[in-house]
Design a protein around this motif. Structure first.
Motif, PDB file in Angstrom:
ATOM      1  N   CYS A   1       0.825  -1.204   0.000  1.00  0.00           N
ATOM      2  CA  CYS A   1       0.000   0.000   0.000  1.00  0.00           C
ATOM      3  C   CYS A   1       0.861   1.256   0.000  1.00  0.00           C
ATOM      4  O   CYS A   1       0.526   2.258  -0.630  1.00  0.00           O
ATOM      5  CB  CYS A   1      -0.925  -0.023   1.214  1.00  0.00           C
ATOM      6  N   ALA A   2       1.984   1.197   0.729  1.00  0.00           N
ATOM      7  CA  ALA A   2       2.874   2.363   0.847  1.00  0.00           C
ATOM      8  C   ALA A   2       3.933   2.404  -0.248  1.00  0.00           C
ATOM      9  O   ALA A   2       4.734   3.348  -0.285  1.00  0.00           O
ATOM     10  CB  ALA A   2       3.551   2.349   2.208  1.00  0.00           C
ATOM     11  N   HIS A   3       3.976   1.367  -1.114  1.00  0.00           N
ATOM     12  CA  HIS A   3       4.981   1.274  -2.182  1.00  0.00           C
ATOM     13  C   HIS A   3       6.391   1.287  -1.601  1.00  0.00           C
ATOM     14  O   HIS A   3       7.285   2.000  -2.080  1.00  0.00           O
ATOM     15  CB  HIS A   3       4.809   2.402  -3.213  1.00  0.00           C
ATOM     16  N   LEU A   4       6.566   0.491  -0.542  1.00  0.00           N
ATOM     17  CA  LEU A   4       7.860   0.370   0.120  1.00  0.00           C
ATOM     18  C   LEU A   4       8.194  -1.102   0.311  1.00  0.00           C
ATOM     19  O   LEU A   4       7.306  -1.964   0.275  1.00  0.00           O
ATOM     20  CB  LEU A   4       7.831   1.054   1.492  1.00  0.00           C
ATOM     21  N   SER A   5       9.463  -1.386   0.541  1.00  0.00           N
ATOM     22  CA  SER A   5       9.827  -2.728   0.970  1.00  0.00           C
ATOM     23  C   SER A   5       9.407  -2.893   2.431  1.00  0.00           C
ATOM     24  O   SER A   5       9.228  -1.899   3.150  1.00  0.00           O
ATOM     25  CB  SER A   5      11.338  -2.946   0.837  1.00  0.00           C
ATOM     26  N   THR A   6       9.220  -4.123   2.874  1.00  0.00           N
ATOM     27  CA  THR A   6       8.817  -4.327   4.267  1.00  0.00           C
ATOM     28  C   THR A   6       9.881  -3.782   5.217  1.00  0.00           C
ATOM     29  O   THR A   6       9.547  -3.221   6.265  1.00  0.00           O
ATOM     30  CB  THR A   6       8.560  -5.817   4.558  1.00  0.00           C
ATOM     31  N   ARG A   7      11.142  -3.920   4.854  1.00  0.00           N
ATOM     32  CA  ARG A   7      12.207  -3.412   5.723  1.00  0.00           C
ATOM     33  C   ARG A   7      12.129  -1.889   5.848  1.00  0.00           C
ATOM     34  O   ARG A   7      12.214  -1.335   6.943  1.00  0.00           O
ATOM     35  CB  ARG A   7      13.573  -3.839   5.170  1.00  0.00           C
ATOM     36  N   SER A   8      11.959  -1.203   4.693  1.00  0.00           N
ATOM     37  CA  SER A   8      11.851   0.258   4.727  1.00  0.00           C
ATOM     38  C   SER A   8      10.601   0.693   5.483  1.00  0.00           C
ATOM     39  O   SER A   8      10.620   1.682   6.227  1.00  0.00           O
ATOM     40  CB  SER A   8      11.806   0.820   3.305  1.00  0.00           C
ATOM     41  N   LEU A   9       9.508  -0.059   5.290  1.00  0.00           N
ATOM     42  CA  LEU A   9       8.261   0.284   5.979  1.00  0.00           C
ATOM     43  C   LEU A   9       8.451   0.266   7.490  1.00  0.00           C
ATOM     44  O   LEU A   9       8.089   1.227   8.183  1.00  0.00           O
ATOM     45  CB  LEU A   9       7.155  -0.689   5.583  1.00  0.00           C
ATOM     46  N   HIS A  10       9.009  -0.823   8.016  1.00  0.00           N
ATOM     47  CA  HIS A  10       9.165  -0.922   9.473  1.00  0.00           C
ATOM     48  C   HIS A  10      10.057   0.194  10.004  1.00  0.00           C
ATOM     49  O   HIS A  10       9.743   0.814  11.034  1.00  0.00           O
ATOM     50  CB  HIS A  10       9.746  -2.293   9.840  1.00  0.00           C
ATOM     51  N   ARG A  11      11.149   0.480   9.287  1.00  0.00           N
ATOM     52  CA  ARG A  11      12.085   1.509   9.763  1.00  0.00           C
ATOM     53  C   ARG A  11      11.436   2.887   9.730  1.00  0.00           C
ATOM     54  O   ARG A  11      11.485   3.641  10.707  1.00  0.00           O
ATOM     55  CB  ARG A  11      13.350   1.480   8.895  1.00  0.00           C
ATOM     56  N   ARG A  12      10.794   3.209   8.609  1.00  0.00           N
ATOM     57  CA  ARG A  12      10.211   4.545   8.463  1.00  0.00           C
ATOM     58  C   ARG A  12       8.973   4.720   9.335  1.00  0.00           C
ATOM     59  O   ARG A  12       8.725   5.814   9.863  1.00  0.00           O
ATOM     60  CB  ARG A  12       9.893   4.799   6.987  1.00  0.00           C
ATOM     61  N   PHE A  13       8.200   3.653   9.503  1.00  0.00           N
ATOM     62  CA  PHE A  13       6.983   3.771  10.299  1.00  0.00           C
ATOM     63  C   PHE A  13       7.316   4.056  11.761  1.00  0.00           C
ATOM     64  O   PHE A  13       6.714   4.945  12.384  1.00  0.00           O
ATOM     65  CB  PHE A  13       6.144   2.495  10.187  1.00  0.00           C
TER      66      PHE A  13
END
Length: 265
Positions: free
Chosen positions: A182-194
Motif C-alpha cells: 500500500c505504501a509502495h515500500l519494501s517491508t524493511r523500509s516500511l518498518h524503519r520509516r513507520f
C-alpha cells in the motif's frame, strides 16, 4: 445555556482566566480546522469526540477530555449526540498543560465543576464562590497519558496514505506485506520509516486504529458482537480481551464508566 453565547470567538478576550461554553451537538457534527488565542478543553458529557491535529488523532469518551494549547489548529467530529462543555483558558492560568495536545482525565468532581462553570456568567465574580470554583477547576485539570486513545500522525507522504487506508478499513488483515504494498515500500523500509515517523510499530498502530474505531462504534450503541466482527476479530471475547488490556475495562463497561447506563454486549 442561560443566554450565553455559543460562538467561540466571544470567549477569547474576556477579562477572566477561564470562560466556559455549553453546546449540544448532533451525531456526526463536524467543526472544521481552526485555532484560537486561548487554550481549550474539549469535553463531551455524552457520546464521543474525535479531535484531529497535525500531531495526531484523539478519541475521547465522557470520562476524558482533550486539551488543545493556544494557537494549535484542530478539528472536531461528534460520534453520538454530544453535550459539549468547552473551557477556554488563558495559557498562563494552566502552565502544567502547555506542552501540546493531550488527554485529561475527567473525574466526577471535574465533570461537575465544568458543568457548573458553563452556568456562570462570562464575567463571573473573581472574589467569592464563583472565582473559587474556577480556581478549583484549574487545579483539577491534570494531564493523563492515554496512548490507547491516540493515533500519532506521520508526516511521511507514503505513510500518510497507508495510515488513511488503515483508518478506513481497520478490520482488514494488515500484514507487513500488504501494508508495504500500500505504501509502495519494501517491508524493511516500511518498518524503519513507520517507527521513526510515529514512535510505534506498524502492528501497534493498527491495534490503536482498531481501538479508535471501536470507541466511535460503541458511542453509537453498537453491540460488542458487531464491533468485534467489523474489526476482524474471530470472536467477541478476543476483541474484549484486547480492549480490556488496552484501556483497563471491558467495552460493555466503558461508557457506563462515564455515568451512562445500558449493557452493549
Amino acid at each position: 445555556m442561560h443566554g450565553k453565547s455559543e460562538d467561540r470567538d466571544d470567549y477569547q478576550l474576556v477579562p477572566r482566566p477561564v470562560a466556559a461554553m455549553a453546546r449540544d451537538l448532533p451525531d456526526g457534527h463536524h467543526i472544521p480546522p481552526h485555532s484560537h488565542r486561548r487554550a481549550q478543553l474539549i469535553y463531551g458529557t455524552s457520546g464521543a469526540v474525535t479531535v484531529t491535529t497535525d500531531q495526531g488523532i484523539w478519541v475521547v469518551p465522557a470520562t476524558r477530555a482533550v486539551w488543545v494549547p493556544a494557537g494549535v489548529t484542530h478539528a472536531m467530529t461528534c460520534t453520538g449526540a454530544v453535550r459539549m462543555r468547552t473551557l477556554y483558558v488563558e495559557p498562563s492560568a494552566a502552565p502544567s498543560l502547555l506542552t501540546g495536545p493531550l488527554v485529561v482525565s475527567v473525574s466526577p468532581l471535574l465533570r461537575e465543576l465544568v458543568e457548573e462553570a458553563t452556568r456562570l456568567p462570562i464575567d463571573y465574580e473573581l472574589d467569592g464562590r464563583e472565582g473559587k470554583l474556577m480556581d478549583l477547576l484549574l487545579l483539577e485539570l491534570e494531564p493523563e497519558p492515554v496512548p490507547a486513545l491516540h493515533l500519532p500522525a506521520p508526516a511521511d507522504p507514503a505513510l500518510v496514505r497507508l495510515c488513511s487506508a488503515i483508518r478506513e478499513s481497520p478490520g482488514a488483515r494488515w500484514t507487513a506485506e500488504s501494508a508495504a504494498a500500500c505504501a509502495h515500500l519494501s517491508t524493511r523500509s516500511l518498518h524503519r520509516r513507520f517507527s521513526a515517523a510515529t514512535g510505534m510499530t506498524l502492528a501497534h498502530w493498527v491495534r490503536q486504529a482498531k481501538l479508535v474505531h471501536a470507541l466511535t462504534l460503541l458511542a453509537r450503541d453498537a453491540p460488542v458482537t458487531s464491533v468485534s466482527a467489523e474489526l476482524g476479530y474471530a470472536t467477541p471475547s478476543a476483541f474484549t480481551a484486547m480492549f480490556r488490556r488496552a484501556v483497563g475495562r471491558a467495552p460493555s463497561a466503558f461508557y457506563r464508566g462515564a455515568g451512562e447506563s445500558g449493557v452493549r454486549e
